[in-house]
Write an enzyme that holds these catalytic residues in place. Structure first.
Site, PDB file in Angstrom:
ATOM      1  N   CYS A 100     -28.686 -17.824 -20.343  1.00 33.58           N
ATOM      2  CA  CYS A 100     -29.301 -18.881 -21.133  1.00 33.58           C
ATOM      3  C   CYS A 100     -28.665 -18.939 -22.510  1.00 33.58           C
ATOM      4  CB  CYS A 100     -30.792 -18.628 -21.266  1.00 33.58           C
ATOM      5  SG  CYS A 100     -31.626 -19.192 -19.824  1.00 33.58           S
ATOM      6  N   GLU A 110      -3.653   7.236 -28.015  1.00 28.74           N
ATOM      7  CA  GLU A 110      -4.966   6.995 -27.392  1.00 28.74           C
ATOM      8  C   GLU A 110      -5.046   5.613 -26.769  1.00 28.74           C
ATOM      9  OE1 GLU A 110      -7.409   7.444 -30.881  1.00 28.74           O
ATOM     10  OE2 GLU A 110      -7.758   9.548 -30.482  1.00 28.74           O
ATOM     11  N   PRO A 111      -4.296   5.345 -25.696  1.00 33.29           N
ATOM     12  CA  PRO A 111      -4.383   4.018 -25.087  1.00 33.29           C
ATOM     13  C   PRO A 111      -5.710   3.807 -24.349  1.00 33.29           C
ATOM     14  CG  PRO A 111      -2.978   5.452 -23.773  1.00 33.29           C
ATOM     15  CD  PRO A 111      -3.331   6.221 -25.018  1.00 33.29           C
ATOM     16  N   GLY A 112      -6.298   2.659 -24.550  1.00 31.22           N
ATOM     17  CA  GLY A 112      -7.493   2.280 -23.794  1.00 31.22           C
ATOM     18  C   GLY A 112      -7.161   1.075 -22.942  1.00 31.22           C
ATOM     19  N   ARG A 113      -7.097  -0.082 -23.620  1.00 28.22           N
ATOM     20  CA  ARG A 113      -6.867  -1.354 -22.929  1.00 28.22           C
ATOM     21  C   ARG A 113      -5.610  -1.336 -22.048  1.00 28.22           C
ATOM     22  NH1 ARG A 113      -8.737  -6.117 -25.485  1.00 28.22           N
ATOM     23  NH2 ARG A 113      -8.641  -4.950 -27.431  1.00 28.22           N
ATOM     24  N   ARG A 141     -16.542 -10.624 -23.796  1.00 30.61           N
ATOM     25  CA  ARG A 141     -15.390 -10.840 -24.686  1.00 30.61           C
ATOM     26  C   ARG A 141     -15.148 -12.316 -25.033  1.00 30.61           C
ATOM     27  NH1 ARG A 141     -10.784  -9.682 -24.037  1.00 30.61           N
ATOM     28  NH2 ARG A 141     -10.329  -8.743 -26.060  1.00 30.61           N
ATOM     29  N   TYR A 176     -15.240 -12.767 -28.902  1.00 30.36           N
ATOM     30  CA  TYR A 176     -13.932 -12.877 -29.585  1.00 30.36           C
ATOM     31  C   TYR A 176     -13.167 -14.149 -29.231  1.00 30.36           C
ATOM     32  CZ  TYR A 176     -14.737  -7.762 -29.246  1.00 30.36           C
ATOM     33  OH  TYR A 176     -15.271  -6.499 -29.250  1.00 30.36           O
TER      34      TYR A 176
HETATM   35  N1  LLP Z   1      -8.520   5.094 -30.609  1.00 28.16           N
HETATM   36  C1  LLP Z   1      -9.466   4.671 -31.452  1.00 28.16           C
HETATM   37  C2  LLP Z   1      -9.899   5.541 -32.537  1.00 28.16           C
HETATM   38  C3  LLP Z   1     -10.046   3.403 -31.268  1.00 28.16           C
HETATM   39  O1  LLP Z   1     -10.982   2.989 -32.122  1.00 28.16           O
HETATM   40  C4  LLP Z   1      -9.623   2.579 -30.203  1.00 28.16           C
HETATM   41  C5  LLP Z   1     -10.219   1.266 -29.983  1.00 28.16           C
HETATM   42  C6  LLP Z   1      -8.635   3.071 -29.331  1.00 28.16           C
HETATM   43  C7  LLP Z   1      -8.100   4.334 -29.572  1.00 28.16           C
HETATM   44  C8  LLP Z   1      -8.139   2.290 -28.145  1.00 28.16           C
HETATM   45  O2  LLP Z   1      -7.512   1.111 -28.512  1.00 28.16           O
HETATM   46  P1  LLP Z   1      -6.802   0.221 -27.363  1.00 28.16           P
HETATM   47  O3  LLP Z   1      -5.636   1.010 -26.807  1.00 28.16           O
HETATM   48  O4  LLP Z   1      -7.818  -0.059 -26.316  1.00 28.16           O
HETATM   49  O5  LLP Z   1      -6.396  -1.008 -28.089  1.00 28.16           O
HETATM   50  N2  LLP Z   1     -14.017  -4.262 -27.977  1.00 28.16           N
HETATM   51  C9  LLP Z   1     -12.721  -4.760 -28.415  1.00 28.16           C
HETATM   52  C10 LLP Z   1     -11.749  -3.632 -28.619  1.00 28.16           C
HETATM   53  C11 LLP Z   1     -12.221  -2.624 -29.626  1.00 28.16           C
HETATM   54  C12 LLP Z   1     -11.283  -1.467 -29.788  1.00 28.16           C
HETATM   55  C13 LLP Z   1     -11.926  -0.393 -30.573  1.00 28.16           C
HETATM   56  N3  LLP Z   1     -11.147   0.788 -30.736  1.00 28.16           N
HETATM   57  C14 LLP Z   1     -12.192  -5.759 -27.392  1.00 28.16           C
HETATM   58  O6  LLP Z   1     -12.862  -5.990 -26.386  1.00 28.16           O
HETATM   59  O7  LLP Z   1     -11.137  -6.353 -27.598  1.00 28.16           O
END
Ligand code: LLP
Length: 454
Positions: free
Chosen positions: A375, A304-307, A344, A348
């Protein structure tokens, strides 16, 4: 191609997560920054600022690299899922679906966006540690796979799913592997709000066998985000294969193993994440090895890639406005956005890279701090950063903002959200309109008794 001090061009074109800037980024003969064949300052003038910009070539390259690497390194079936919490919009869902991805959603809003964007329900998994009755019903009706996170999910689904149309389920495990960006720890019990504790998994698996409305076909775990090491995922494969064996022994027809997301990206020069292919290779080999050691058939592998799929394909253009010199301390340059479009840094302490879009080379640099317009003193996007001399009206590009910027944006100070465009081969499409101050009043209700009488 001209080099630059603040960001590198085209370092690893197959793995966008290893490039600070989108992979199509160039500096043209007038020494101006161009992405997807479009000069960024022209985009800023046409669409206004702040402006989120996506490079279609980068996005598609990241998708294709995931798909290709899974085919190359994993001998069984596979399906990568886009973690849409990173950035959810109709166009991104449609584009990513067209590359053969499924999707992970965590709310009705993300589900709706994915379905309307053309993702098939069968290719969507629905997460969350506190899903509502209505969200579960919506997911079930649309044939989405529901990831059981806790007993509350089970109780609600009893009232929703029928024996005639069993709910397709995955079970989320808390695997006892915790990642802190550059290091990780393993513990028996994890202080995590997500998933079932390893100790209760057997009981839950046995309980689910009693329900004809429940069709448990997969296991899921996610260990963290912005991870540069691969060892935690190697260990995860062993933990999940043990549970897979247990679940099959109890009688569940488990065919899917979802190892979550987490691959890190390059925000600043010092970041050195693994490539997408390396990450997939390690995960594939570990799952194959763990299954062979336990005499298990290979499951369908999901990740499950997001970032790592979207962050480096995106950037934000701001316009520089006020300048404040605090003698002997700092020079502040304020831009027309900040913590509302990129929370971010304040949340963070995240680091970013940036450059002036029409002076991308860091010649004769001076040290400045890029402040947002909200502000809040902590509304700083980049602290003590080197830029060539610049003036009010210059445009600044901040890189790596494609993930967790728009999706975590707010209207703090009633500042409207930016527009988003996608660029490709010199063409540009608007994929999200800019909010207007008027839009922010749409959901406000003013009871009659609050309206002045005269
Ligand atoms: N699968 C699950 C169940 C997750 O909780 C997440 C991210 C992902 C996949 C995707 O992870 P990635 O490939 O993006 O690392 N808001 C934070 C990041 C929170 C991630 C939460 N879960 C930030 O801006 O760094």
């Amino acid at each position: 191609m001209v080099g630059s001090k603040s960001f590198e061009l085209n370092r690893d074109i197959d793995s966008p997560n290893r490039n600070i800037a989108p992979v199509s980024t160039e500096i043209n003969e007038c020494e101006k920054l161009v992405v997807g064949g479009c000069q960024l300052s022209e985009l800023a003038k046409k669409y206004g600022t702040p402006l989120y910009v996506f490079d279609e070539f980068s996005l598609r390259t990241a998708c294709k690299t995931y798909i290709y690497s899974l085919k190359k390194h994993y001998p069984g079936d596979s399906l990568p899922l886009y973690a849409s919490k990173a950035n959810s919009s109709l166009s991104l869902c449609a584009l990513i679906a067209s590359e053969g991805f499924g999707l992970d959603a965590v709310s009705e809003g993300e589900l709706l966006t994915a379905l309307r964007g053309g993702m098939k329900g069968e290719n969507i998994v629905f997460h969350g540690n506190n899903k509502s009755f209505n969200e579960l019903k919506f997911a079930y009706k649309n044939n989405v796979t529901i990831v059981l996170d806790n007993h509350h999910d089970i109780e609600l689904l009893k009232k929703i799913a029928s024996d005639e149309k069993p709910a397709k389920l995955m079970l989320r495990l808390t695997p006892g592997i915790e990642c802190h960006t550059h290091e990780y720890i393993r513990t028996g019990h994890l202080d995590s709000k997500f998933g079932f504790d390893p100790d209760e998994v057997e009981t839950v698996l046995k309980e689910l066998m009693r329900y004809n409305w429940a069709n448990l076909t997969g296991l899921h775990a996610h260990i963290g985000s912005q991870i540069f090491e691969v060892q935690p995922h190697v260990d995860l494969a062993g933990v999940m294969a043990d549970i897979l064996k247990l679940a099959q022994k109890i009688g569940h027809p488990i065919v899917d193993l979802n190892i979550g997301g987490g691959l890190g990206i390059k925000y600043v020069k010092e970041d050195n994440p693994p490539s997408i292919e390396k990450w997939i290779e390690v995960i594939s080999n570990s799952v194959v090895k763990a299954c062979r050691e336990r005499n298990l058939d290979l499951p369908r592998l999901m990740c499950e890639p997001g970032r790592s799929l979207v962050a480096n394909s995106g950037l934000t253009i701001y316009k520089i406005g006020a300048k404040k010199v605090v003698p002997g301390i700092r020079t502040y340059l304020s831009v027309d956005g900040g913590m509302s479009d990129n929370p971010r840094p304040i949340t963070y302490q995240s680091l970013y890279s940036a450059c002036l879009v029409d002076k991308p080379l860091n010649l004769k640099s001076e040290k400045v701090t890029i402040a947002g317009k909200h502000c809040e003193s902590g509304d700083v996007l980049l602290k003590d950063f080197f830029l060539p001399p610049c003036e009010s009206g210059d445009f600044l590009a901040v890189f790596g903002t494609g993930a967790y910027n728009y999706s975590m944006s707010s209207n703090y100070n009633r500042i409207p959200r930016p527009a988003t465009v996608i660029v490709s081969k010199g063409g540009v499409d608007l994929i999200q309109k800019r909010e207007l101050p008027e839009d922010l009043l749409q959901l406000d209700v003013l009871p009659d008794r609050f309206i002045p009488k005269n």
